[in-house]
Design an enzyme around this catalytic site. Structure first.
Site, mmCIF file in Angstrom:
data_model
loop_
_atom_site.group_PDB
_atom_site.id
_atom_site.type_symbol
_atom_site.label_atom_id
_atom_site.label_comp_id
_atom_site.label_asym_id
_atom_site.label_seq_id
_atom_site.Cartn_x
_atom_site.Cartn_y
_atom_site.Cartn_z
ATOM 1 N N GLU A 245 0.758 -1.122 -0.030
ATOM 2 C CA GLU A 245 -0.039 0.064 0.136
ATOM 3 C C GLU A 245 0.909 1.129 0.102
ATOM 4 O O GLU A 245 1.508 1.331 0.862
ATOM 5 C CB GLU A 245 -0.820 -0.083 1.236
ATOM 6 C CG GLU A 245 -1.650 -1.115 1.374
ATOM 7 C CD GLU A 245 -3.011 -1.237 0.362
ATOM 8 O OE1 GLU A 245 -3.127 -0.220 -0.383
ATOM 9 O OE2 GLU A 245 -3.585 -2.267 0.288
ATOM 10 N N CYS A 279 -2.173 9.391 2.365
ATOM 11 C CA CYS A 279 -2.053 8.714 1.198
ATOM 12 C C CYS A 279 -3.347 8.733 -0.036
ATOM 13 O O CYS A 279 -2.881 9.125 -1.111
ATOM 14 C CB CYS A 279 -1.652 7.323 1.203
ATOM 15 S SG CYS A 279 -3.234 6.306 2.260
HETATM 16 P P1 NDP Z 1 8.286 4.861 4.295
HETATM 17 O O1 NDP Z 1 8.458 4.065 3.173
HETATM 18 O O2 NDP Z 1 9.517 5.801 4.867
HETATM 19 O O3 NDP Z 1 8.383 3.911 5.657
HETATM 20 C C1 NDP Z 1 7.381 2.806 5.807
HETATM 21 C C2 NDP Z 1 7.772 1.963 6.787
HETATM 22 O O4 NDP Z 1 8.745 1.042 6.117
HETATM 23 C C3 NDP Z 1 8.208 2.372 7.970
HETATM 24 O O5 NDP Z 1 7.952 1.597 9.283
HETATM 25 C C4 NDP Z 1 9.752 2.410 7.894
HETATM 26 O O6 NDP Z 1 10.351 2.247 9.130
HETATM 27 C C5 NDP Z 1 9.751 1.212 6.970
HETATM 28 N N1 NDP Z 1 11.122 0.697 6.106
HETATM 29 C C6 NDP Z 1 11.909 1.783 5.744
HETATM 30 N N2 NDP Z 1 13.124 1.312 4.796
HETATM 31 C C7 NDP Z 1 12.665 -0.135 5.076
HETATM 32 C C8 NDP Z 1 13.388 -1.154 4.424
HETATM 33 N N3 NDP Z 1 14.668 -0.961 3.682
HETATM 34 N N4 NDP Z 1 12.873 -2.255 4.794
HETATM 35 C C9 NDP Z 1 11.810 -2.622 5.372
HETATM 36 N N5 NDP Z 1 11.180 -1.670 5.931
HETATM 37 C C10 NDP Z 1 11.348 -0.178 5.818
HETATM 38 O O7 NDP Z 1 7.147 5.670 4.551
HETATM 39 P P2 NDP Z 1 6.477 6.722 5.630
HETATM 40 O O8 NDP Z 1 6.507 6.034 6.815
HETATM 41 O O9 NDP Z 1 7.046 8.187 5.259
HETATM 42 O O10 NDP Z 1 4.901 6.880 5.113
HETATM 43 C C11 NDP Z 1 4.490 7.712 4.085
HETATM 44 C C12 NDP Z 1 4.190 7.016 2.826
HETATM 45 O O11 NDP Z 1 3.186 6.037 3.172
HETATM 46 C C13 NDP Z 1 3.621 8.022 1.890
HETATM 47 O O12 NDP Z 1 4.134 7.714 0.726
HETATM 48 C C14 NDP Z 1 2.050 7.586 1.944
HETATM 49 O O13 NDP Z 1 1.586 7.893 0.678
HETATM 50 C C15 NDP Z 1 2.099 6.191 2.036
HETATM 51 N N6 NDP Z 1 1.027 5.645 2.656
HETATM 52 C C16 NDP Z 1 0.296 4.648 1.867
HETATM 53 C C17 NDP Z 1 -0.990 4.399 2.359
HETATM 54 C C18 NDP Z 1 -1.908 3.226 1.746
HETATM 55 O O14 NDP Z 1 -2.573 2.818 2.359
HETATM 56 N N7 NDP Z 1 -1.745 3.105 0.383
HETATM 57 C C19 NDP Z 1 -1.613 4.534 3.867
HETATM 58 C C20 NDP Z 1 -0.765 5.532 4.358
HETATM 59 C C21 NDP Z 1 0.498 5.929 4.086
HETATM 60 P P3 NDP Z 1 11.249 3.745 9.710
HETATM 61 O O15 NDP Z 1 10.092 4.470 9.414
HETATM 62 O O16 NDP Z 1 11.670 3.255 10.797
HETATM 63 O O17 NDP Z 1 12.396 4.021 8.573
#
Ligand code: NDP
Length: 504
Positions: A245, A279
């Protein structure tokens, strides 16, 4: 306390990290950075818990999930305060987010049995002497990696459905919202104390990466498209399936006959609530030329009284992630450099950690403000000839998450909604799909794949198993070396009668 807590990519430096209040930069709580070993141990415990949880009856699981729902409802204000502290969003918005999560837990708990238990299907001509059934088994252990923007609603969209389908879950919240994740996991343990069916792992991106590589049976990822690609690469090592997502650049289409007040109201809420860090937020608006100027006036009028802040009267909070301010700045600057015009706000609206409302008009479709996810309290507005042109422009991007259509003409609105290349569209409202638990949630293109919520969401965390049972001996056994030419001719005659007719 660890000063580097907000710098992902440096996990080796710290064994613990703080989550910080984005409005004050004060620490909310300290958490451990889970390494590969700790993640592996957690997943191993989850495997044992999964065996117990999946062996419960539907009713036993339902009772426990409903008890969890009830707990969250009774303590909603406490959880809302934690969400407020970690994300900066108003506590009332946090309450709204939790309320939606509660509705989803309730739906998943009550419908899992109907959707997933064995169902008879027709066997068809070739296997008419067999009874056929399909049923859905839990996968085992599901790893849920969540974002910070809706730290309750978003992960619960996977967690509730995965649990209801009979899986154990290991949850890695964003490094910005671990206290919220921890609260959720503890609340589940309060009502299901027997086994660690829902567990927490905390840390930076690398901890998520360990989870993706840990051999869990599925990863449910919500976050940016960029990170989704990394997680998918990690999952590929063990052929671990994944639901992704990701981000969006949702458009609202406003027809000439639309209720402009209602559309403007929804556009402003969809674009500015949660400081635009949504999102499925409204980022682009395509308005019929004949009502364009009136609509812009209505938008400007509505945002004029809105302001971000940390106080109880503020309409929305700060940017949760400091790095997002740069993206917003770049998009506004690019829009202006390409000939766009700021109807409300502009670069001056950025006052760290807050961003005031920004309405951009006449921005070329090639600008980053139109093509990239801004994730801030901004919107672009552009005139179009009609809904068809709006659909064409809305579909031109790489993302395809949600969208909305405003028109009083039901047929025209439905046609436009169906033509949008999105996973979800709301007519005469915005963002409504996500509050209907029976509707699947997810996107296409760079917005990801797979579905959470609804029956599709339950099946996403299940393994379909097909079973045939021979009810009587066949008249002729086609799948045997004892088959004769007569046997084959008989069935060929029947198949030709049924399927050989010419179609014009
Ligand atoms: P990120 O992609 O930065 O992070 C998402 C999660 O992935 C966090 O828990 C992060 O950990 C983790 N993560 C980061 N790097 C890695 C890796 N290499 N391997 C595994 N996990 C990893 O997203 P954001 O937290 O910034 O969220 C915002 C984004 O989410 C926006 O693009 C938004 O549109 C999208 N979103 C989509 C939704 C949907 O349902 N389609 C709903 C809500 C948001 P850490 O934070 O600790 O780095």
């Amino acid at each position: 306390m660890v000063a580097t807590a907000r710098k992902p990519g440096q996990p080796g430096l710290a064994k613990t990290f703080d989550s910080l209040n984005p409005a004050t930069d004060e620490p909310v709580a300290t958490f451990a950075v889970f390494g590969e070993h700790e993640v592996g141990e957690t997943v191993a415990r989850a495997r044992e818990a999964a065996a117990w949880w999946s062996a419960l009856t539907w009713k036993e699981r339902q009772t426990r999930l409903l008890a969890w729902k009830s707990y969250l409802t009774r303590y909603i204000m406490r959880l809302a305060e934690v969400v407020h502290a970690e994300t900066g969003k108003p506590a009332s918005d946090a309450q709204l987010e939790i309320l939606l999560a509660i509705v989803h837990i309730d739906w998943a708990a009550k419908h899992a049995r109907r959707v997933l238990s064995p169902q008879k299907v027709r066997s068809g001509l070739v296997a008419f002497n067999h009874a056929s059934t399909v049923q859905y088994h839990p996968l085992g252990v599901v790893g849920v990696i969540g974002p910070w923007n809706y730290p309750v609603f978003t992960p619960i969209g996977s967690i509730a459905y995965a649990l209801a389908a009979g899986n154990a879950v290991v949850f890695k919240p964003s490094e910005f919202t671990p206290a919220t994740g921890s609260w959720l996991v503890s609340s589940f343990a309060a009502v299901v104390p027997e086994h660690p069916v829902l567990q927490l792992v905390t840390g930076f991106g690398e901890t998520g990466s360990h989870l993706a590589r840990s051999g869990v049976d599925k990863i449910a990822f919500t976050g940016s498209t960029r990170t989704a690609k990394k997680v998918m690469a990690a999952c590929a090592e063990n052929l671990t399936p994944m639901v992704a997502e990701c981000g969006g650049k949702d458009a609202m289409l406003v027809a000439a006959d639309a209720d402009l007040d209602s559309a403007a109201d929804a556009a402003v809420w969809g674009a500015l609530s949660n400081a635009g860090q949504t999102c499925v937020g409204v980022e682009r608006i395509y308005v019929a030329q004949s009502v364009y100027h009136t609509f812009i006036e209505k938008l400007a009028d509505r945002v004029s009284g809105l302001r971000p802040g940390d106080d109880r009267e503020a309409d929305y909070g700060p940017m949760t992630m400091p790095g997002q301010l740069e993206v917003i700045e770049q998009h506004i600057a690019d829009a202006m450099a390409c000939g766009g015009r700021a109807v409300v706000g502009g670069l001056g609206s950025i006052r760290k950690p807050y961003v005031g409302p920004v309405i951009l008009a006449d921005v070329p479709e090639t600008s980053a403000a139109v093509t990239e996810e801004t994730f801030g309290p901004t919107m672009t507005v552009k005139p179009v000839a009609d809904l068809a042109e709006g659909v064409r422009l809305a579909n031109a991007g790489r993302y395809g998450l949600g969208g909305s259509v405003y028109s009083k003409n039901k047929k025209a609105a439905m046609r436009a909604a169906r033509s949008l290349r999105t996973g979800m569209t709301s007519i005469n409202s915005a963002l409504t799909v996500l509050s209907v638990p029976s509707l699947p949630f997810g996107g296409v293109g760079e917005s990801g794949f797979g579905r959470i919520h609804g029956a599709d969401g339950l099946k996403e965390f299940s393994r379909a198993q097909s079973i045939t049972r021979q009810r009587m001996k066949p008249m002729s056994n086609l799948t045997s070396f004892t088959r004769t030419d007569k046997d084959l001719n008989q069935i060929m005659t029947l198949v030709t009668l049924l399927h050989g007719r010419r179609y014009k």
